[in-house]
Design a protein around this motif. Structure first.
Motif, short mmCIF file in Angstrom:
data_model
loop_
_atom_site.label_atom_id
_atom_site.label_comp_id
_atom_site.label_asym_id
_atom_site.label_seq_id
_atom_site.Cartn_x
_atom_site.Cartn_y
_atom_site.Cartn_z
N UNK A 172 0.84 -1.20 0.00
CA UNK A 172 0.00 0.00 0.00
C UNK A 172 0.88 1.25 0.00
N UNK A 173 0.34 2.38 -0.48
CA UNK A 173 1.14 3.62 -0.50
C UNK A 173 1.66 3.98 0.90
N UNK A 174 0.86 3.81 1.92
CA UNK A 174 1.30 4.14 3.28
C UNK A 174 2.52 3.30 3.66
N UNK A 194 -5.85 -2.83 10.14
CA UNK A 194 -4.90 -3.37 9.18
C UNK A 194 -5.48 -3.42 7.78
N UNK A 195 -6.79 -3.59 7.69
CA UNK A 195 -7.42 -3.74 6.38
C UNK A 195 -7.76 -2.39 5.74
N UNK A 196 -7.33 -1.32 6.38
CA UNK A 196 -7.58 -0.02 5.78
C UNK A 196 -6.55 0.98 6.27
N UNK A 197 -5.31 0.78 5.82
CA UNK A 197 -4.21 1.60 6.32
C UNK A 197 -4.06 2.86 5.49
N UNK A 198 -4.63 3.94 5.99
CA UNK A 198 -4.56 5.17 5.21
C UNK A 198 -4.12 6.39 6.00
N UNK A 242 -1.95 11.44 5.65
CA UNK A 242 -2.95 10.58 5.03
C UNK A 242 -2.43 10.05 3.70
N UNK A 243 -2.88 8.88 3.34
CA UNK A 243 -2.41 8.22 2.12
C UNK A 243 -3.60 7.69 1.34
N UNK A 244 -3.44 7.57 0.03
CA UNK A 244 -4.53 6.94 -0.73
C UNK A 244 -4.65 5.47 -0.35
N UNK A 245 -5.83 4.96 -0.43
CA UNK A 245 -6.07 3.55 -0.14
C UNK A 245 -7.29 3.13 -0.95
N UNK A 246 -7.06 2.33 -1.98
CA UNK A 246 -8.16 1.96 -2.88
C UNK A 246 -8.81 0.65 -2.45
N UNK A 247 -10.12 0.64 -2.45
CA UNK A 247 -10.88 -0.59 -2.17
C UNK A 247 -10.40 -1.23 -0.87
#
Lengths: 328, 328
Positions: A129-131, A253-257, A272-277
């Motif tokens: 992920x980007x983060x 953990x399932x949405x680390x943004x 903040x970071x992008x997080x898709x789906x």
């Protein structure tokens, strides 16, 4: 135009559903085939996701489909056989976490992939992920000085159910392999390989680990403090502490943004970071990039690190007395 | 009118300063005496806090002052001798944390107090705050069902300084005894006595523990996951996880005035509590209540629990290889 990579899906359970929902949204992916233990399940899954090739056995999937890569989404104890089946049919493989039940299985999977010159990867999606990519790079650049402590948890609360995969030793149940692997593999990635590991667990009614605590230390003294559970909800975040402050990656953990950087005594910066789906797309895109580049393993989760993680989990299971059916 | 209790202060360091600042605000307390190793320090401290009796030695303080109770605020390795000196002079004692360097010292202190019929308490102030008292009672009433996991940390970041008490083995330096005792003693209070303990630490340049991780398990499988440091700032909160959810007590430890209750998957309730000054007053008031009631130990931190905590710390020090000068 970018050549689309053709995916075959092995297994039609919950993880396959979640992953394929995301995979079909990627322009560079084409989900061409699905295989299940029954033709009926393959048809249902195929219809749902508009997958043209549907097979009532895993052998037919790997032998007859036009897929370039197989995503293995069966329960843990089948990962080794399913992965090797696909590799031996000449397919690249992305194998769900945990990669295998023990390091011996993982070694045999890696050996087949290397012998055949095929791509094989452990589906530890969170580090793509980007983060997480930003975090890893920033730590390497010294944002916290030398990292000293990693702490992280991932546990959920289920009522005891002997029918559930989670509590079933024959399906590789228990907290460590199911979700403990998240903080554990993240710690190995960020802090390095542990040279000392100690653990304590509560083995439950069906013999699997219902709660597990883990301490790990690297040769240069970096400490990791981890815990996991399947009968207790835990916080879902993790923190890396260094000489110059600390960074908390906010869960779940399932949405680390987002994360917070603490430097000095007062300074806090939330990023903040992008997080898709649900985040699996980042991993799937990375896999396709590797394959298009002719790589047989990922630089982000190389085979060696997969094997290290499996060996640490073996050691923990030995310490807490958790054996799966068929293990010596 | 409530009879004022007369306090004598043994030691004039940082903790004495902080505690007395708060003690003099309590209507039922009268700080009548201070003793230091030098008359000069006793005078400076006495003038600052308007304390009439000022002694240039600890013996003079306990023998000549009109104090009913002595607050022992010297560095850890002196707690045993200073406490016994005061008890043998017929004074009640409140002894700073850690109570002693090892359980053997703690046992001898408790034995003298019991023989003389005097009050003696370990100054684990945090459990006397309104938040902690509410938490303990609510957990006992089953707010989370059966507690399963306790996690907590307390570490701060200091640059290595061989002159500092913190890094000096002759002054009982290191993370465990200085601040690790906070999550450890809170875990023992809330989860019960551990029957298994494992730990890993980074012993630093002066031989003391710069970072320590601890796992503890009770006979009924409750797990505690703790860590501490003197070279890394950690989060300052703790979380109790049970069958029905979890409660996070927001840090920092030195200002516990809010917690969040998580029940089910979404429900969150933030509760706020009063918290006066730095929180030591709640403990001091409790001590005076006990003494006025003729009690020789506190029901909130009885001798037995102090001894348990010291024994667990001894076991951890043995596991991590941390010995203090003079220990076998």
């Amino acid at each position: 135009m970018m050549k689309k990579l053709k995916w075959g899906i092995l297994g039609t359970g919950r993880m396959a559903d979640i992953f394929v929902t995301e995979l079909i949204q990627l322009p560079e992916a084409h989900v061409v085939a699905v295989g299940s233990r029954t033709q009926k399940n393959a048809e249902t899954f195929g219809v749902k996701f508009h997958i043209p090739e549907r097979f009532g056995s895993y052998s037919d999937l790997v032998d007859q489909s036009s897929a370039d890569i197989i995503y293995v989404a069966t329960p843990h104890p089948f990962h080794k056989d399913n992965t090797i089946l696909a590799l031996e049919a000449g397919k690249h493989v992305l194998c769900e976490k945990p990669f295998a039940i023990h390091a011996g299985e993982a070694e045999s999977m890696v050996t087949v992939a290397r012998t055949r010159g095929l791509f094989l990867m452990d589906a530890l999606w969170i580090r793509f992920t980007p983060l997480m990519q930003w975090l890893k790079e920033s730590l390497e650049k010294g944002i916290l000085g030398k990292p000293g402590i990693f702490s992280g948890a991932f546990g959920y609360a289920m009522d005891f159910d002997p029918q559930s995969r989670v509590f079933n030793p024959y399906l590789g149940g228990g907290a460590l392999l199911d979700v403990g692997i998240y903080p554990l593999s993240t710690s190995v990635w960020i802090m390095g390989n542990p040279t000392e590991t100690v653990s304590l667990a509560t083995l439950g009614r069906s013999g699997i680990d219902e709660r597990t605590g883990i301490l790990m230390k690297t040769a240069d003294g970096k400490l990791s403090v981890l815990y996991t559970a399947v009968i207790n909800r835990t916080p879902y975040d993790f923190t890396v502490m260094g000489e110059k402050g600390m960074i908390t990656v906010h869960g779940p953990w399932w949405h680390q943004n987002s994360l917070t950087i603490y430097q000095g005594s007062k300074k806090q910066l939330v990023k903040h970071f992008p997080f898709k789906n649900r985040g699996y797309g980042y991993m799937a895109s990375h896999v396709m990039t590797c394959i298009r580049n002719g790589q047989t393993e990922s630089p982000i989760i190389p085979h060696k690190e997969t094997l290290t993680i499996m060996k640490v989990m073996d050691q923990i299971r030995q310490q807490i007395g958790l054996k799966y059916p068929g293990e010596a």
